[in-house]
Design a protein around this motif. Sequence first.
Motif, PDB file in Angstrom:
ATOM      1  N   HIS A  52       0.787  -1.174  -0.115  1.00  0.00           N
ATOM      2  CA  HIS A  52       0.006  -0.093   0.049  1.00  0.00           C
ATOM      3  C   HIS A  52       0.956   1.445  -0.016  1.00  0.00           C
ATOM      4  CE1 HIS A  52      -3.920   2.011   0.549  1.00  0.00           C
ATOM      5  NE2 HIS A  52      -3.102   2.817   1.629  1.00  0.00           N
ATOM      6  N   LEU A  93      -6.098   5.966  -3.829  1.00  0.00           N
ATOM      7  CA  LEU A  93      -6.927   4.893  -3.828  1.00  0.00           C
ATOM      8  C   LEU A  93      -7.821   5.180  -2.571  1.00  0.00           C
ATOM      9  CD1 LEU A  93      -4.656   1.632  -3.711  1.00  0.00           C
ATOM     10  CD2 LEU A  93      -5.902   2.407  -5.577  1.00  0.00           C
ATOM     11  N   HIS A 148      -9.257   1.278   2.376  1.00  0.00           N
ATOM     12  CA  HIS A 148      -9.577  -0.262   2.521  1.00  0.00           C
ATOM     13  C   HIS A 148      -9.224  -1.056   3.854  1.00  0.00           C
ATOM     14  CE1 HIS A 148      -5.708  -0.530   0.356  1.00  0.00           C
ATOM     15  NE2 HIS A 148      -5.796  -1.767   1.172  1.00  0.00           N
ATOM     16  N   GLU A 149      -9.982  -1.763   3.990  1.00  0.00           N
ATOM     17  CA  GLU A 149      -9.561  -2.655   5.448  1.00  0.00           C
ATOM     18  C   GLU A 149      -8.467  -3.447   5.044  1.00  0.00           C
ATOM     19  OE1 GLU A 149     -13.168  -4.448   6.693  1.00  0.00           O
ATOM     20  OE2 GLU A 149     -14.475  -2.631   6.635  1.00  0.00           O
ATOM     21  N   TYR A 155      -6.541  -5.932  -2.096  1.00  0.00           N
ATOM     22  CA  TYR A 155      -7.674  -4.622  -2.892  1.00  0.00           C
ATOM     23  C   TYR A 155      -7.144  -4.659  -4.228  1.00  0.00           C
ATOM     24  CZ  TYR A 155      -9.679  -0.178  -3.161  1.00  0.00           C
ATOM     25  OH  TYR A 155     -10.500   0.776  -3.574  1.00  0.00           O
ATOM     26  N   SER A 157      -8.107  -2.424  -7.711  1.00  0.00           N
ATOM     27  CA  SER A 157      -8.793  -1.365  -8.133  1.00  0.00           C
ATOM     28  C   SER A 157      -8.636  -0.824  -9.355  1.00  0.00           C
ATOM     29  CB  SER A 157      -8.571  -0.007  -7.115  1.00  0.00           C
ATOM     30  OG  SER A 157      -9.257   0.936  -7.533  1.00  0.00           O
ATOM     31  N   GLY A 213      -2.131  -4.373  -1.110  1.00  0.00           N
ATOM     32  CA  GLY A 213      -2.553  -4.684   0.205  1.00  0.00           C
ATOM     33  C   GLY A 213      -1.539  -4.140   1.251  1.00  0.00           C
ATOM     34  N   ASP A 243      -1.123  -9.824   1.718  1.00  0.00           N
ATOM     35  CA  ASP A 243      -2.467  -9.186   1.303  1.00  0.00           C
ATOM     36  C   ASP A 243      -2.187  -8.948  -0.083  1.00  0.00           C
ATOM     37  OD1 ASP A 243      -3.402  -9.145   3.881  1.00  0.00           O
ATOM     38  OD2 ASP A 243      -2.697  -7.099   4.237  1.00  0.00           O
ATOM     39  N   ALA A 251      -4.740 -10.494  -3.135  1.00  0.00           N
ATOM     40  CA  ALA A 251      -5.270  -9.829  -4.237  1.00  0.00           C
ATOM     41  C   ALA A 251      -4.900 -10.106  -5.398  1.00  0.00           C
ATOM     42  CB  ALA A 251      -4.835  -8.135  -4.142  1.00  0.00           C
ATOM     43  N   SER A 282     -13.702  -0.937  -7.813  1.00  0.00           N
ATOM     44  CA  SER A 282     -12.676  -1.676  -6.894  1.00  0.00           C
ATOM     45  C   SER A 282     -13.444  -2.847  -6.190  1.00  0.00           C
ATOM     46  CB  SER A 282     -12.183  -0.684  -5.829  1.00  0.00           C
ATOM     47  OG  SER A 282     -13.020  -0.180  -5.121  1.00  0.00           O
ATOM     48  N   SER A 308     -12.536  -5.807  -2.421  1.00  0.00           N
ATOM     49  CA  SER A 308     -11.704  -6.087  -1.560  1.00  0.00           C
ATOM     50  C   SER A 308     -11.787  -7.683  -1.217  1.00  0.00           C
ATOM     51  CB  SER A 308     -12.215  -5.489  -0.322  1.00  0.00           C
ATOM     52  OG  SER A 308     -12.215  -4.160  -0.187  1.00  0.00           O
ATOM     53  N   TYR A 326     -10.803 -11.263   0.993  1.00  0.00           N
ATOM     54  CA  TYR A 326     -10.339 -11.400   2.256  1.00  0.00           C
ATOM     55  C   TYR A 326      -9.887 -13.020   2.398  1.00  0.00           C
ATOM     56  CZ  TYR A 326     -12.993  -7.195   3.197  1.00  0.00           C
ATOM     57  OH  TYR A 326     -13.432  -5.967   2.847  1.00  0.00           O
TER      58      TYR A 326
END
Length: 712
Positions: free
Chosen positions: A230, A244, A247-248, A252, A254, A276, A281, A285, A300, A302, A304
């Motif tokens: 990120h 961006l 996001h959690e 991710y 997008s 991520g 992460d 993605a 986008s 997300s 998990y």
Amino acid sequence: MKVWMYVVLWMFPLLGYANTQQVELDKLIAAPTLTLKCTGDEQGLDIPLAHRWNVKKVTLNLHYVSSINLITSQSQLVVKLNGMPIAQTKLDALSPDVLVQLNLPVQYLSAGYNKLSFAVAQHSESKGCEKGCSPDMWTTIDLKRSVLAIDYENKAVPVALSSVGTLLFDPKVFPQAEVHLVTDTQDGELLNPLSIVASGVAHHFDYRQVSFTVSRQLKPGVDNILVGKHAFVQGLLGESKLALTDHEQGGYVSMLPLPQAGGGQDAGHALVVVTGKQVDDVKLAAETFASMSTFPGTPSLSAYEFKLPKLREYSGRELIEPGKEYTLKALNFPTATFQGGNASGKDINFRLPPDFMIRPNLSAKLALHFAYGAGMRETSAMNIVVNGKIVKGIHLGNTDGASFQNYVIEIPTRLFQPGSNRISFATELHPPLKECDLMLTGNMFLTVFDDTTFSFPDMPHFVELPNLELFMLSGFPFTRWADGYESKVVLTQTDDNTLSAAMNLIGLMTQKSGFPLYAIQLDKALANPWKGDFIMLGSPDSISAALGGKSLPFTKGKSAVPYALVRDWASDPVLISSVQSSQLGEGQGYLMQFESPYESGRTGMVFAARDSKNLLSLSEALLKSEVQAQTEGELTMLDLASQEDKAIVKSFKPETTYTTGKSGKKSFWQSYLYTHPYIYYGLVILLTIGFAITLFVVLRRYRKKRVAGRPV
């Protein structure tokens, strides 16, 4: 004068258009020509049009040659586009060699595959009458000299992930696709997520050639995919005044507009972000992005969690499972009808595991369901062709027509080969005509139904390596598991060009296996000992050092370089080895396979060039089908500099081989007996004789006991 006419017709569609793609028609179909025979015939090919193209004009420079015995006033060629006649021309016996330029109406075209077909009406007279299929009734379309030019503009790409599946990675883009990957090239943890993204993109493009470039910066004029953590992603986007949404935790993905260097945005291309907060992460993605067949309409998503079902070995594209019965429908062969006296053949294409040791004394089973029409001559037949060899002719001798269920054909397995195979149906349908009778073909048909079944017997997994041909056929042995499990790609140099070359190799293997390589590993070093298969990229010297000083051709020290002498008809080329100190030149490189020094039965492969710039150029050359077709044996040398129009490819068969079995394992006895079949047969005979003697002795003793125990 004729040469200048060809040049003008070739260049005319290119004048005044910024986006023009031109392609010889033989690149759109696996044939150099189309020959139209008899009084009436029609054949064609598919023109791919990408969804992102707004087509403005399509021009066809068509070259054909017709028989000089045709009656000009009654013979014609009709060009059709998606079934609609768009042009016609006389087949002039006095001018049989013709080049004509046609404008294809764009209103009859649509995104996807468009059928361009050629139909003829041909007439010739002999002794006052006409035969329906006289040998002098033909017209040949020269596909090599026929050129299609498409003028187009790129449509604006909507900022929605649904554009990924429909516009960005469309296999109907031709002649090839290009994608730029942006990442933090100094972060070794991102190599695996990056390779998963590249593999997913190649999978979306299917068979279409796609080349990758990698750097830390955006590249204008092409679609970009930004892969990174990120913090890196936000920093790069901030330079272009993009950001961006928050996001959690998790992955991710997008879609953003592609910024231009001087400000503004490139509406015809897109920027996809795969990110991520942590490397896990980012990998999540990447796996999600690579797996998706349909994308949401939002900008986008997300991610998990990602779960991949357990894969079995040998489960790639078009690969059949031995012992399992398949319908032709499952093998992508729908019910097919052969109509008329000059019907085109139909094919079943499938693959067998590349390490199959095919036993010649068994048979594959084809259970045909078919029917044919009434009123045909008794000489009519259907031929079954396996890999270009006619193996069976079915007599269609009932003039009342017939229908068959479970017409079983036993095909010897020796006619098949590891890798790609083809079963073809070809018909010879003859009308019961006398001289000068009118030829009517409505009743001349044969239909093969898609519930016909095919099965192939099980075989042992055992193959002799090195064999680069198997790598080009299916990515073997690195795709033994479809996701690249137990395979590693090692970069001995970590610059952008080497990384780009690695992505091209990964894309190539993905398209050969037909499955994203989620499990293949990328690293800057090879774990010692590495128990799996590996590919190593770099210069000969850097690869040799990484392999502990292994001798490779064209290193700075002394090394053995092979040369092939002229062979006789009964043997392969004789190889000589020259120990020398020499270096690769500009545009030169090689692929080489050998048994892994760390694990018996496993494979090492090196891809070497003078420097990383040449390595990238050579990796792009490997994507071309004509180079792949010449790659075989232990060593393939590539030279891009000697000829401007094509690469020079020279392959060398191995002097020594090694064997591998299922899961990359082998046993000494299995290997020895398979490679020395006469010893194997001798042992079988000895065991049989030993068993017979033992049985004889046992029965003899048993008989003596029974006789001794009887009362006198």
